[in-house]
Write a protein that holds these residues in place. Structure first.
Motif, PDB file in Angstrom:
ATOM      1  N   GLU A 167       0.818  -1.212   0.000  1.00  0.00           N
ATOM      2  CA  GLU A 167       0.000   0.000   0.000  1.00  0.00           C
ATOM      3  C   GLU A 167       0.852   1.262   0.000  1.00  0.00           C
ATOM      4  OE1 GLU A 167      -3.039   0.212  -0.562  1.00  0.00           O
ATOM      5  OE2 GLU A 167      -3.898  -1.743  -0.135  1.00  0.00           O
ATOM      6  N   GLY A 168       2.016   1.175   0.633  1.00  0.00           N
ATOM      7  CA  GLY A 168       2.883   2.349   0.661  1.00  0.00           C
ATOM      8  C   GLY A 168       3.385   2.715  -0.726  1.00  0.00           C
ATOM      9  N   PHE A 169       3.771   1.705  -1.517  1.00  0.00           N
ATOM     10  CA  PHE A 169       4.223   1.999  -2.879  1.00  0.00           C
ATOM     11  C   PHE A 169       3.079   2.564  -3.722  1.00  0.00           C
ATOM     12  CE2 PHE A 169       4.954   0.691  -7.324  1.00  0.00           C
ATOM     13  CZ  PHE A 169       6.091   1.440  -7.572  1.00  0.00           C
ATOM     14  N   ALA A 170       1.878   1.982  -3.585  1.00  0.00           N
ATOM     15  CA  ALA A 170       0.731   2.495  -4.341  1.00  0.00           C
ATOM     16  C   ALA A 170       0.408   3.929  -3.926  1.00  0.00           C
ATOM     17  CB  ALA A 170      -0.483   1.588  -4.133  1.00  0.00           C
ATOM     18  N   ARG A 171       0.505   4.233  -2.622  1.00  0.00           N
ATOM     19  CA  ARG A 171       0.281   5.606  -2.158  1.00  0.00           C
ATOM     20  C   ARG A 171       1.352   6.536  -2.713  1.00  0.00           C
ATOM     21  NH1 ARG A 171      -1.365   8.182   2.741  1.00  0.00           N
ATOM     22  NH2 ARG A 171      -3.153   6.744   2.822  1.00  0.00           N
ATOM     23  N   TRP A 172       2.594   6.064  -2.772  1.00  0.00           N
ATOM     24  CA  TRP A 172       3.676   6.896  -3.319  1.00  0.00           C
ATOM     25  C   TRP A 172       3.390   7.242  -4.779  1.00  0.00           C
ATOM     26  CZ3 TRP A 172       7.397   6.013  -7.191  1.00  0.00           C
ATOM     27  CH2 TRP A 172       8.444   6.950  -7.242  1.00  0.00           C
ATOM     28  N   VAL A 173       2.988   6.251  -5.578  1.00  0.00           N
ATOM     29  CA  VAL A 173       2.638   6.508  -6.976  1.00  0.00           C
ATOM     30  C   VAL A 173       1.442   7.451  -7.042  1.00  0.00           C
ATOM     31  CG1 VAL A 173       1.806   5.477  -9.121  1.00  0.00           C
ATOM     32  CG2 VAL A 173       3.578   4.314  -7.795  1.00  0.00           C
ATOM     33  N   GLU A 174       0.448   7.198  -6.216  1.00  0.00           N
ATOM     34  CA  GLU A 174      -0.732   8.070  -6.184  1.00  0.00           C
ATOM     35  C   GLU A 174      -0.336   9.521  -5.942  1.00  0.00           C
ATOM     36  OE1 GLU A 174      -4.290   9.083  -3.027  1.00  0.00           O
ATOM     37  OE2 GLU A 174      -3.620   6.995  -3.154  1.00  0.00           O
ATOM     38  N   ASN A 175       0.549   9.754  -5.002  1.00  0.00           N
ATOM     39  CA  ASN A 175       0.938  11.127  -4.689  1.00  0.00           C
ATOM     40  C   ASN A 175       1.765  11.760  -5.794  1.00  0.00           C
ATOM     41  OD1 ASN A 175      -0.445  11.574  -2.296  1.00  0.00           O
ATOM     42  ND2 ASN A 175       1.187  10.729  -1.022  1.00  0.00           N
ATOM     43  N   ARG A 176       2.527  10.961  -6.524  1.00  0.00           N
ATOM     44  CA  ARG A 176       3.232  11.522  -7.691  1.00  0.00           C
ATOM     45  C   ARG A 176       2.217  12.004  -8.729  1.00  0.00           C
ATOM     46  NH1 ARG A 176       5.749  10.532  -4.285  1.00  0.00           N
ATOM     47  NH2 ARG A 176       5.529  12.759  -4.084  1.00  0.00           N
ATOM     48  N   LEU A 177       1.151  11.214  -8.897  1.00  0.00           N
ATOM     49  CA  LEU A 177       0.085  11.609  -9.819  1.00  0.00           C
ATOM     50  C   LEU A 177      -0.616  12.866  -9.322  1.00  0.00           C
ATOM     51  CD1 LEU A 177      -1.449   8.079 -10.493  1.00  0.00           C
ATOM     52  CD2 LEU A 177      -0.199   9.474 -12.153  1.00  0.00           C
ATOM     53  N   ARG A 178      -0.882  12.924  -8.036  1.00  0.00           N
ATOM     54  CA  ARG A 178      -1.561  14.095  -7.470  1.00  0.00           C
ATOM     55  C   ARG A 178      -0.739  15.362  -7.670  1.00  0.00           C
ATOM     56  NH1 ARG A 178      -5.664  13.710  -3.749  1.00  0.00           N
ATOM     57  NH2 ARG A 178      -6.594  11.638  -3.507  1.00  0.00           N
ATOM     58  N   ILE A 179       0.552  15.260  -7.452  1.00  0.00           N
ATOM     59  CA  ILE A 179       1.419  16.418  -7.659  1.00  0.00           C
ATOM     60  C   ILE A 179       1.356  16.862  -9.121  1.00  0.00           C
ATOM     61  CG2 ILE A 179       3.829  17.169  -7.728  1.00  0.00           C
ATOM     62  CD1 ILE A 179       4.283  15.332  -5.266  1.00  0.00           C
ATOM     63  N   GLY A 180       1.424  15.903 -10.039  1.00  0.00           N
ATOM     64  CA  GLY A 180       1.388  16.225 -11.460  1.00  0.00           C
ATOM     65  C   GLY A 180       0.084  16.854 -11.896  1.00  0.00           C
ATOM     66  N   LEU A 181      -1.019  16.502 -11.213  1.00  0.00           N
ATOM     67  CA  LEU A 181      -2.335  17.029 -11.563  1.00  0.00           C
ATOM     68  C   LEU A 181      -2.724  18.257 -10.745  1.00  0.00           C
ATOM     69  CD1 LEU A 181      -4.220  13.621 -11.856  1.00  0.00           C
ATOM     70  CD2 LEU A 181      -3.623  15.157 -13.748  1.00  0.00           C
ATOM     71  N   GLY A 182      -1.840  18.702  -9.865  1.00  0.00           N
ATOM     72  CA  GLY A 182      -2.129  19.869  -9.047  1.00  0.00           C
ATOM     73  C   GLY A 182      -3.109  19.598  -7.923  1.00  0.00           C
ATOM     74  N   LEU A 183      -3.215  18.330  -7.504  1.00  0.00           N
ATOM     75  CA  LEU A 183      -4.098  17.958  -6.409  1.00  0.00           C
ATOM     76  C   LEU A 183      -3.306  17.866  -5.113  1.00  0.00           C
ATOM     77  CD1 LEU A 183      -6.067  15.074  -8.171  1.00  0.00           C
ATOM     78  CD2 LEU A 183      -6.839  17.436  -7.829  1.00  0.00           C
ATOM     79  N   GLN A 184      -3.996  17.996  -3.999  1.00  0.00           N
ATOM     80  CA  GLN A 184      -3.354  17.879  -2.695  1.00  0.00           C
ATOM     81  C   GLN A 184      -2.889  16.439  -2.487  1.00  0.00           C
ATOM     82  OE1 GLN A 184      -5.783  19.254   0.522  1.00  0.00           O
ATOM     83  NE2 GLN A 184      -4.245  18.851   2.090  1.00  0.00           N
ATOM     84  N   GLU A 185      -1.686  16.275  -1.941  1.00  0.00           N
ATOM     85  CA  GLU A 185      -1.186  14.934  -1.665  1.00  0.00           C
ATOM     86  C   GLU A 185      -2.019  14.256  -0.576  1.00  0.00           C
ATOM     87  OE1 GLU A 185       3.151  14.173  -1.566  1.00  0.00           O
ATOM     88  OE2 GLU A 185       3.322  16.346  -1.815  1.00  0.00           O
ATOM     89  N   ASN A 186      -2.004  12.943  -0.596  1.00  0.00           N
ATOM     90  CA  ASN A 186      -2.738  12.145   0.381  1.00  0.00           C
ATOM     91  C   ASN A 186      -1.781  11.757   1.509  1.00  0.00           C
ATOM     92  OD1 ASN A 186      -4.230  10.315   1.832  1.00  0.00           O
ATOM     93  ND2 ASN A 186      -4.751   9.014   0.096  1.00  0.00           N
ATOM     94  N   PHE A 187      -1.974  12.366   2.687  1.00  0.00           N
ATOM     95  CA  PHE A 187      -1.140  12.059   3.842  1.00  0.00           C
ATOM     96  C   PHE A 187      -1.923  11.317   4.921  1.00  0.00           C
ATOM     97  CE2 PHE A 187       1.093  15.972   2.239  1.00  0.00           C
ATOM     98  CZ  PHE A 187       2.252  15.324   1.834  1.00  0.00           C
ATOM     99  N   GLY A 188      -3.062  10.770   4.563  1.00  0.00           N
ATOM    100  CA  GLY A 188      -3.897  10.071   5.529  1.00  0.00           C
ATOM    101  C   GLY A 188      -3.147   8.977   6.252  1.00  0.00           C
ATOM    102  N   GLY A 189      -3.250   8.937   7.570  1.00  0.00           N
ATOM    103  CA  GLY A 189      -2.627   7.911   8.378  1.00  0.00           C
ATOM    104  C   GLY A 189      -1.331   8.317   9.039  1.00  0.00           C
TER     105      GLY A 189
END
Length: 235
Positions: A167-189
């Protein structure tokens, strides 16, 4: 790593399955099938579909398509598809907790393992781990990982490592996508009280740190797992 996977949309008690087909420029409706188990609204998951030849699929409910964040979530689940198709099953066969669950027929251990999240010693050490990652202090990171290994039971440590990798790797990829799309990173947890989702946050932070030390590591998921699993020693 650019792979796309089937999407199964849960509508009532049926899967509406979409997939890419040869010479297709997008997804097409393939078929609908009855759902073999109760699935709640809001599900965001990836698992093999028996009704679709055992293929790994992203399973969601329709509202995921209403926002840009929803599409990022789908890509998060696609990461799990990639993990499943590359090395996930090989790595599970090295984990005592996974082998024990297999013997018991426990298919929900990744979600339901009774990890001691609220145990004070674990909470203190995991908070120190997150803080060490934020500072990028290699010595402190190694020291607190050793402390976690010493205080946790073998299966609990394996569970933590597994969630941080998967899940950590998937969250890391997700946050790279969020940064690229100008969305807030997911820091939940990231903050107590800790839960399974805290391993998503801790794993993502650890992957980010390790990627900074060795950028190639995130392209070799098996090697990444072994780096995260230190100081665990496989028999």
């Amino acid at each position: 790593m650019a792979r796309l996977y089937p999407i199964a949309i849960v509508v009532g008690d049926e899967f509406f399955i979409y997939d890419r087909v040869e010479d297709s420029t997008g997804y097409r409706f393939i078929k609908k099938e009855p759902i073999p188990m109760p699935i709640p609204k809001g599900v965001r998951a990836a698992f093999p579909l028996e009704v679709y030849g055992g293929r790994i699929a992203c399973v969601v409910t329709p509202e995921v398509f209403d926002t840009l964040e929803g599409y990022v979530t789908i890509l998060h689940e696609f990461v799990h598809g990639y993990q499943f198709e590359t090395c996930e099953r090989t790595l599970k066969n090295k984990l005592g907790i996974a082998l024990q669950a297999q013997e018991k027929g426990d298919f929900m251990w990744e979600i339901q393992h009774p990890f001691p999240y609220q145990w004070g010693t674990f909470t203190r050490y995991y908070q120190e781990f997150l803080e060490a990652l934020s500072r990028g202090e290699a010595g402190d990171i190694l020291a607190v990982r050793g402390a976690l290994y010493s205080c946790l039971g073998r299966h609990d440590f394996e569970y933590m490592v597994w969630q941080e990798w998967k899940e950590g790797f998937a969250r890391w990829v997700e946050n790279r996508l969020r940064i690229g799309l100008g969305l807030q990173e997911n820091f939940g947890g990231r903050n107590p009280p800790f839960s399974r989702v805290s391993f998503y946050a801790g794993g993502a932070a650890l992957v980010d740190y390790l990627q900074g030390q060795n950028p190639i590591l995130v392209r070799d998921l098996e090697a990444l797992f072994y780096r995260i699993s230190l100081p665990m020693i496989f028999n």
